[in-house]
Design a protein around this motif. Structure first.
Motif, mmCIF file in Angstrom:
data_model
loop_
_atom_site.group_PDB
_atom_site.id
_atom_site.type_symbol
_atom_site.label_atom_id
_atom_site.label_comp_id
_atom_site.label_asym_id
_atom_site.label_seq_id
_atom_site.Cartn_x
_atom_site.Cartn_y
_atom_site.Cartn_z
ATOM 1 N N LEU A 7 0.851 -1.324 0.113
ATOM 2 C CA LEU A 7 -0.011 -0.048 0.030
ATOM 3 C C LEU A 7 0.842 1.203 0.008
ATOM 4 C CD1 LEU A 7 -2.738 -1.153 2.504
ATOM 5 C CD2 LEU A 7 -2.904 -1.008 -0.024
ATOM 6 N N GLY A 8 2.090 1.139 -0.309
ATOM 7 C CA GLY A 8 3.121 2.401 -0.239
ATOM 8 C C GLY A 8 3.766 2.348 0.893
ATOM 9 N N ASP A 9 3.875 3.396 1.787
ATOM 10 C CA ASP A 9 4.682 3.547 2.800
ATOM 11 C C ASP A 9 4.260 2.525 4.096
ATOM 12 O OD1 ASP A 9 6.403 5.453 1.665
ATOM 13 O OD2 ASP A 9 5.140 7.009 2.075
ATOM 14 N N ASP A 10 3.010 2.590 4.140
ATOM 15 C CA ASP A 10 2.173 1.819 5.228
ATOM 16 C C ASP A 10 2.506 0.143 5.124
ATOM 17 O OD1 ASP A 10 2.194 4.218 6.427
ATOM 18 O OD2 ASP A 10 0.264 4.408 5.631
ATOM 19 N N ILE A 11 2.962 -0.467 6.298
ATOM 20 C CA ILE A 11 2.899 -2.018 6.196
ATOM 21 C C ILE A 11 1.346 -2.409 6.242
ATOM 22 C CG2 ILE A 11 3.346 -2.381 8.404
ATOM 23 C CD1 ILE A 11 4.864 -4.637 7.598
ATOM 24 N N SER A 12 0.789 -3.406 5.825
ATOM 25 C CA SER A 12 -0.451 -4.094 6.186
ATOM 26 C C SER A 12 -0.411 -5.478 6.332
ATOM 27 C CB SER A 12 -1.379 -3.893 5.099
ATOM 28 O OG SER A 12 -1.208 -4.378 3.891
ATOM 29 N N VAL A 13 -1.323 -6.283 6.705
ATOM 30 C CA VAL A 13 -1.158 -7.954 6.757
ATOM 31 C C VAL A 13 -0.894 -8.406 5.388
ATOM 32 C CG1 VAL A 13 -2.144 -8.004 8.960
ATOM 33 C CG2 VAL A 13 -3.717 -7.890 6.802
ATOM 34 N N ALA A 14 -1.180 -7.548 4.356
ATOM 35 C CA ALA A 14 -1.184 -8.245 2.941
ATOM 36 C C ALA A 14 0.476 -8.340 2.644
ATOM 37 C CB ALA A 14 -1.722 -7.453 1.866
ATOM 38 N N ASP A 15 1.182 -7.679 3.611
ATOM 39 C CA ASP A 15 2.828 -7.752 3.197
ATOM 40 C C ASP A 15 3.133 -8.942 3.634
ATOM 41 O OD1 ASP A 15 3.416 -5.094 1.767
ATOM 42 O OD2 ASP A 15 2.257 -4.463 3.734
ATOM 43 N N CYS A 16 2.394 -9.375 4.659
ATOM 44 C CA CYS A 16 2.867 -10.616 5.394
ATOM 45 C C CYS A 16 2.629 -11.792 4.543
ATOM 46 C CB CYS A 16 2.114 -10.958 6.728
ATOM 47 S SG CYS A 16 2.532 -9.450 7.985
ATOM 48 N N TYR A 17 1.556 -11.687 3.925
ATOM 49 C CA TYR A 17 0.863 -12.722 2.999
ATOM 50 C C TYR A 17 1.758 -12.677 1.748
ATOM 51 C CZ TYR A 17 -3.159 -15.279 0.997
ATOM 52 O OH TYR A 17 -3.989 -16.191 0.623
ATOM 53 N N LEU A 18 2.301 -11.696 1.289
ATOM 54 C CA LEU A 18 3.137 -11.533 0.022
ATOM 55 C C LEU A 18 4.697 -12.110 0.718
ATOM 56 C CD1 LEU A 18 3.949 -10.962 -2.989
ATOM 57 C CD2 LEU A 18 4.270 -8.650 -2.386
ATOM 58 N N ARG A 19 5.202 -11.735 1.572
ATOM 59 C CA ARG A 19 6.490 -12.070 2.093
ATOM 60 C C ARG A 19 6.588 -13.741 2.169
ATOM 61 N NH1 ARG A 19 10.307 -14.029 2.552
ATOM 62 N NH2 ARG A 19 12.172 -13.414 3.557
ATOM 63 N N THR A 20 5.660 -14.405 2.530
ATOM 64 C CA THR A 20 5.557 -15.995 2.610
ATOM 65 C C THR A 20 5.656 -16.297 1.179
ATOM 66 O OG1 THR A 20 4.367 -16.139 4.841
ATOM 67 C CG2 THR A 20 4.261 -18.073 3.373
ATOM 68 N N ILE A 21 4.729 -15.793 0.359
ATOM 69 C CA ILE A 21 4.778 -16.546 -1.012
ATOM 70 C C ILE A 21 6.098 -16.269 -1.810
ATOM 71 C CG2 ILE A 21 3.652 -15.749 -3.472
ATOM 72 C CD1 ILE A 21 1.158 -15.528 -2.038
ATOM 73 N N CYS A 22 6.752 -14.840 -1.530
ATOM 74 C CA CYS A 22 8.073 -14.688 -1.876
ATOM 75 C C CYS A 22 8.996 -15.809 -1.636
ATOM 76 C CB CYS A 22 8.556 -13.391 -1.319
ATOM 77 S SG CYS A 22 7.936 -12.124 -2.252
ATOM 78 N N SER A 23 8.963 -16.458 -0.342
ATOM 79 C CA SER A 23 9.825 -17.609 0.132
ATOM 80 C C SER A 23 9.723 -18.768 -0.755
ATOM 81 C CB SER A 23 9.630 -17.783 1.466
ATOM 82 O OG SER A 23 8.410 -18.510 1.710
ATOM 83 N N TRP A 24 8.752 -18.710 -1.532
ATOM 84 C CA TRP A 24 8.540 -20.003 -2.581
ATOM 85 C C TRP A 24 9.302 -19.862 -4.054
ATOM 86 C CZ3 TRP A 24 2.701 -19.927 -1.363
ATOM 87 C CH2 TRP A 24 2.422 -20.371 -0.350
ATOM 88 N N LEU A 25 9.465 -18.530 -4.225
ATOM 89 C CA LEU A 25 9.797 -18.208 -5.496
ATOM 90 C C LEU A 25 11.061 -18.670 -6.202
ATOM 91 C CD1 LEU A 25 8.943 -14.261 -5.600
ATOM 92 C CD2 LEU A 25 7.487 -16.084 -6.432
ATOM 93 N N GLU A 26 12.186 -18.728 -5.591
ATOM 94 C CA GLU A 26 13.356 -19.455 -5.820
ATOM 95 C C GLU A 26 12.873 -20.897 -6.302
ATOM 96 O OE1 GLU A 26 16.656 -17.835 -3.787
ATOM 97 O OE2 GLU A 26 17.720 -19.902 -4.505
ATOM 98 N N GLY A 27 12.311 -21.643 -5.240
ATOM 99 C CA GLY A 27 12.224 -23.143 -5.665
ATOM 100 C C GLY A 27 11.327 -23.357 -6.586
ATOM 101 N N ASP A 28 10.104 -22.231 -7.240
ATOM 102 C CA ASP A 28 9.432 -22.421 -8.078
ATOM 103 C C ASP A 28 9.927 -21.976 -9.383
ATOM 104 O OD1 ASP A 28 7.469 -23.029 -6.264
ATOM 105 O OD2 ASP A 28 6.365 -21.002 -6.353
ATOM 106 N N GLY A 29 11.107 -21.620 -9.476
ATOM 107 C CA GLY A 29 12.030 -21.303 -10.772
ATOM 108 C C GLY A 29 11.778 -20.023 -11.094
ATOM 109 N N VAL A 30 11.695 -19.126 -10.468
ATOM 110 C CA VAL A 30 11.195 -17.604 -10.637
ATOM 111 C C VAL A 30 12.743 -17.070 -10.608
ATOM 112 C CG1 VAL A 30 10.384 -15.349 -10.413
ATOM 113 C CG2 VAL A 30 9.055 -17.593 -10.239
#
Ligand SMILES: N[C@@H](CCC(=O)N[C@@H](CS)C(=O)NCC(=O)O)C(=O)O
Length: 207
Positions: free
Chosen positions: A152-175
């Motif tokens: 959402l820009g400068d302010d953290i929200s719970v959606a960032d926690c969601y995205l951070r977890t998904i980011c932990s999968w990216l390398e293993g997913d071949g991204v």
């Protein structure tokens, strides 16, 4: 005290990060995927879907990451983990609905093909498609979701926690994450936070 049921490397780590960001007391209960604990009793009575996360609180038993994250944000309004204005709130929800309905299922096609087909050849072809679909999802997030440094820009929200977890999968997913500068910066920014460090240290979030 609230209880969060999780397994290492799963989307449940988003809820753990959110609980940490909210500074709410909780107990983390590990579910053993190696013995398929999530598909047997007594776990199935807790969550008939056989998945993590599950949050148990005085308000009852809650499943679905996005619902759990919003509940956590609402339980700790002073932590400012969800926008107060309708437009911001709608944007946060739009990001989380996209993660739940598209990006997470894209990732699940790597190892969970049996959900959609009984044909082992189809599982292989679903697995083979994951680098492409996850890369496309990352491109969408980079261009249309992540305003930077947070969703959402400068302010953290719970959606960032969601995205951070998904980011932990990216390398293993071949991204190739380096192709996405905003996403790369987001991962670094989030990883510095104590909530993410906690999730890493307890083995909920995999590095
Ligand atoms: N829509 C659910 C999906 C939850 C989900 O699929 N969790 C996975 C881990 S990332 C799981 O528990 N899988 C266990 C299994 O498939 O047996 C949510 O967002 O909470």
């Amino acid at each position: 005290m609230m209880k969060i049921y999780y397994a290492p490397g799963t989307i449940a780590s988003a809820a753990i990060m959110a609980l940490e960001e909210a500074a709410l007391p909780y107990e983390a209960v590990r579910v053993d995927f190696k013995t398929d604990e999530q598909r047997k009793e007594p776990y199935l009575s807790l969550n008939p879907k056989g998945r993590v996360p599950v949050l148990v609180s005085t308000d009852g038993t809650l499943t679905e990451t996005g619902a759990i994250l919003e509940y956590i944000a609402d339980r700790a309004p002073d932590a400012g983990l969800a926008p107060k204005d309708l437009a911001g709130l709608a944007k946060m929800r739009a990001a989380m609905y996209y993660f739940a309905s598209t990006m997470h299922p894209n990732h699940a096609h790597k190892l969970r093909g049996a959900r959609w087909s009984d044909d082992p050849d189809a599982w292989k072809s679903m697995t083979a498609k994951v680098p492409e679909t996850m890369t496309a999802s990352c491109a969408f997030v980079e261009e249309h979701v992540l305003q930077g440094p947070f969703i959402l820009g400068d302010d953290i929200s719970v959606a960032d926690c969601y995205l951070r977890t998904i980011c932990s999968w990216l390398e293993g997913d071949g991204v190739d994450v380096s192709a996405f500068p905003k996403l790369t910066a987001f991962i670094a920014t989030m990883t510095e936070r104590s909530s993410v460090q906690k999730a890493l240290n307890m083995g909920a979030l995999l590095a």
